[in-house]
Motif scaffolding. Structure first.
Motif, short mmCIF file in Angstrom:
data_model
loop_
_atom_site.label_atom_id
_atom_site.label_comp_id
_atom_site.label_asym_id
_atom_site.label_seq_id
_atom_site.Cartn_x
_atom_site.Cartn_y
_atom_site.Cartn_z
N ARG A 93 0.85 -1.19 0.00
CA ARG A 93 0.00 0.00 0.00
C ARG A 93 0.88 1.24 0.00
NH1 ARG A 93 -2.39 -2.99 4.24
NH2 ARG A 93 -1.58 -1.48 5.75
N ASN A 94 0.33 2.33 -0.46
CA ASN A 94 0.95 3.65 -0.38
C ASN A 94 2.45 3.62 -0.69
OD1 ASN A 94 -1.46 5.14 0.11
ND2 ASN A 94 -1.50 4.30 2.17
N HIS A 95 3.31 3.94 0.28
CA HIS A 95 4.75 4.01 0.04
C HIS A 95 5.30 2.78 -0.66
CE1 HIS A 95 8.65 2.49 1.60
NE2 HIS A 95 9.10 3.64 1.18
N ASN A 96 4.99 1.61 -0.16
CA ASN A 96 5.55 0.38 -0.72
C ASN A 96 5.10 0.15 -2.16
OD1 ASN A 96 6.91 -0.19 1.62
ND2 ASN A 96 5.57 -1.84 2.29
N ARG A 97 3.84 0.44 -2.44
CA ARG A 97 3.35 0.18 -3.80
C ARG A 97 4.01 1.12 -4.81
NH1 ARG A 97 -2.85 0.43 -5.00
NH2 ARG A 97 -2.90 -0.80 -3.09
N VAL A 98 4.33 2.33 -4.39
CA VAL A 98 5.00 3.26 -5.31
C VAL A 98 6.37 2.71 -5.69
CG1 VAL A 98 5.95 5.58 -5.57
CG2 VAL A 98 3.73 5.26 -4.46
N HIS A 99 7.12 2.19 -4.72
CA HIS A 99 8.41 1.57 -5.04
C HIS A 99 8.24 0.48 -6.09
CE1 HIS A 99 11.60 3.12 -2.32
NE2 HIS A 99 10.57 3.50 -1.57
N ARG A 100 7.22 -0.33 -5.95
CA ARG A 100 7.01 -1.43 -6.89
C ARG A 100 6.45 -0.97 -8.22
NH1 ARG A 100 7.67 -2.97 -2.08
NH2 ARG A 100 8.51 -5.04 -1.59
N TRP A 101 5.68 0.11 -8.22
CA TRP A 101 5.19 0.67 -9.48
C TRP A 101 6.36 1.19 -10.32
CZ3 TRP A 101 5.32 5.31 -12.08
CH2 TRP A 101 4.39 5.48 -13.12
N VAL A 102 7.31 1.85 -9.68
CA VAL A 102 8.49 2.34 -10.41
C VAL A 102 9.33 1.16 -10.87
CG1 VAL A 102 10.61 3.70 -10.26
CG2 VAL A 102 8.52 4.52 -9.15
N GLY A 103 9.48 0.16 -10.02
CA GLY A 103 10.21 -1.05 -10.39
C GLY A 103 11.69 -0.81 -10.57
N GLY A 104 12.37 -1.81 -11.14
CA GLY A 104 13.79 -1.70 -11.39
C GLY A 104 14.58 -1.44 -10.13
N ALA A 105 15.43 -0.43 -10.16
CA ALA A 105 16.30 -0.12 -9.03
C ALA A 105 15.52 0.27 -7.78
CB ALA A 105 17.26 1.01 -9.41
N MET A 106 14.28 0.72 -7.94
CA MET A 106 13.51 1.18 -6.78
C MET A 106 13.00 0.04 -5.90
SD MET A 106 12.70 4.36 -5.72
CE MET A 106 10.95 4.76 -5.52
N VAL A 107 13.20 -1.19 -6.32
CA VAL A 107 12.75 -2.33 -5.53
C VAL A 107 13.95 -2.87 -4.74
CG1 VAL A 107 11.72 -4.63 -5.57
CG2 VAL A 107 10.97 -2.89 -7.21
N GLY A 108 13.91 -2.74 -3.43
CA GLY A 108 14.97 -3.27 -2.60
C GLY A 108 15.79 -2.20 -1.90
N GLY A 109 16.80 -2.65 -1.18
CA GLY A 109 17.59 -1.76 -0.33
C GLY A 109 18.37 -0.71 -1.08
N SER B 164 17.36 1.16 -3.47
CA SER B 164 16.41 2.01 -4.19
C SER B 164 16.87 3.45 -4.33
CB SER B 164 15.04 1.97 -3.51
OG SER B 164 15.16 2.28 -2.13
N VAL B 165 17.81 3.87 -3.48
CA VAL B 165 18.33 5.24 -3.56
C VAL B 165 19.04 5.49 -4.88
CG1 VAL B 165 19.85 6.91 -2.39
CG2 VAL B 165 18.56 5.25 -1.05
N ASN B 166 19.46 4.44 -5.58
CA ASN B 166 20.11 4.61 -6.87
C ASN B 166 19.23 5.33 -7.89
OD1 ASN B 166 22.86 3.65 -6.88
ND2 ASN B 166 22.06 1.58 -6.54
N ASP B 167 17.91 5.27 -7.71
CA ASP B 167 17.02 6.03 -8.58
C ASP B 167 16.70 7.35 -7.90
OD1 ASP B 167 14.99 7.07 -10.20
OD2 ASP B 167 14.19 5.08 -10.65
N PRO B 168 17.03 8.47 -8.54
CA PRO B 168 16.77 9.77 -7.91
C PRO B 168 15.31 10.00 -7.52
CG PRO B 168 18.22 10.04 -9.79
CD PRO B 168 17.74 8.62 -9.82
N VAL B 169 14.39 9.24 -8.13
CA VAL B 169 12.98 9.42 -7.75
C VAL B 169 12.75 9.02 -6.30
CG1 VAL B 169 12.03 7.13 -8.37
CG2 VAL B 169 10.63 9.21 -8.67
N PHE B 170 13.64 8.23 -5.73
CA PHE B 170 13.56 7.87 -4.31
C PHE B 170 13.32 9.11 -3.46
CE2 PHE B 170 15.57 7.62 -0.17
CZ PHE B 170 15.17 6.40 0.35
N TRP B 171 14.07 10.18 -3.72
CA TRP B 171 14.00 11.38 -2.89
C TRP B 171 12.70 12.13 -3.11
CZ3 TRP B 171 17.68 10.93 0.52
CH2 TRP B 171 18.86 10.25 0.15
N LEU B 172 12.21 12.19 -4.33
CA LEU B 172 10.95 12.86 -4.62
C LEU B 172 9.78 12.11 -3.99
CD1 LEU B 172 13.04 13.89 -6.80
CD2 LEU B 172 11.06 14.30 -8.26
N HIS B 173 9.87 10.78 -4.03
CA HIS B 173 8.86 9.93 -3.39
C HIS B 173 8.87 10.15 -1.88
CE1 HIS B 173 6.48 6.62 -2.13
NE2 HIS B 173 7.44 5.73 -2.02
#
Length: 288
Positions: free
Chosen positions: A198-214, A216-225
């Motif tokens: 839900r909410n925070h977790n689902r956004v990580h999975r919607w973005v997918g790729g690098a955003m899934v897992g520990g 996830s900071v490798n994707d700059p969208v981490f900070w905007l999220h």
């Protein structure tokens, strides 16, 4: 004087350009990879031993608030006009809307290997090679919406389900609790598929790729999220006046959570700061 964090969709062309330039400079200096390493180190789950601080715990919100502040300070050492924008995924919900533009974060990964090939964070630019992670991949990956098994971003009503809860968190202070604002926002659920996120977790999975897992900071969208997640906490605090971070005191030796969660007045590793000290940020920043 407090500075302002803005909605990414409202940034001017110049603000976008300065934000990207500062991010790339923090990466060039080697500071960015330290942020990736820190998040990997503190990405602990219920099933692991020891203290949990970044996830599956009450300190999820103050931990990321301080983490975000550290990145923002690094950016502002490069350009004092830069702040971290937030991505309101209840409104900007497509793979072509902000922040997925060529002049900001770039777009989706290509079909063959999910490599991001557009925008300033594409591997081909030579400015964003991944050096820390849980795989050997050197390039940023995304799978916006998960083409093979689609999921949708959380809706305003789903987010409202978290914001409406007047209690910050409840025992046993982990990923299994079904009430309390913190886990409703962090988003650990039960079952299979999107209902488990839900909410925070689902956004990580919607973005997918690098955003899934520990890593996830490798994707700059981490900070905007996480700026938007922080804004949600900011709004919750104002809606429920007097509601505080919980637990106020650490669980005792008889509890399964003894020495596993951070109480309001305890230090929040890796910093010399407590959740209580991070509850009020009005003197540092505000949201537009």
């Amino acid at each position: 004087m407090a500075y302002t964090r803005k909605d990414v969709s409202t940034l001017t062309a110049g603000e976008r350009r300065r934000f990207v330039k500062a991010m790339l400079e923090v990466k060039r200096r080697g500071e960015y990879d330290e942020f990736v390493r820190t998040h990997i180190e503190y990405y602990n789950s219920d099933g692991e031993d020891g203290l949990r601080t970044a996830h599956m715990a009450p300190s999820f919100l103050p931990w990321h608030r301080r983490f975000l502040l550290d990145l923002e300070r690094a950016l502002r050492r490069v350009d004092s006009s830069v702040t971290v924008p937030y991505w309101d995924w209840t409104r900007d919900r497509t793979a072509t809307s902000a922040p997925w533009t060529r002049d900001l974060l770039g777009g989706n990964g290509r079909r063959s290997d999910r490599q991001v090939t557009t925008g300033p964070f594409a591997w081909a630019t030579g400015n964003w090679t991944l050096k820390e992670g849980v795989t050997d991949a050197e390039f940023l990956t995304r799978d916006l919406g998960r083409a093979a098994n689609p999921i949708a971003l959380p809706t305003k009503s789903e987010l409202e389900g978290a914001l409406a809860d007047p209690v910050y968190d409840v025992s046993p202070w982990d990923s299994t609790v079904t009430s309390g604002f913190r886990n409703k926002l962090e988003g650990w659920g039960s079952g299979l598929g999107s209902v488990a996120w839900r909410n925070h977790n689902r956004v990580h999975r919607w973005v997918g790729g690098a955003m899934v897992g520990g890593a996830s900071v490798n994707d700059p969208v981490f900070w905007l999220h996480h700026a938007f997640i922080d804004l949600c906490w900011y709004r919750w605090q104002r809606r429920h006046a007097g509601a505080r971070y919980q637990p106020a005191r650490p669980p005792g030796p008889a509890s399964d959570q003894w020495r596993r969660v951070v109480a309001r007045g305890e230090k929040l590793p890796p910093w010399d700061v407590t959740p209580e000290q991070l509850e009020d940020v009005s003197g540092i920043y505000r949201y537009a």
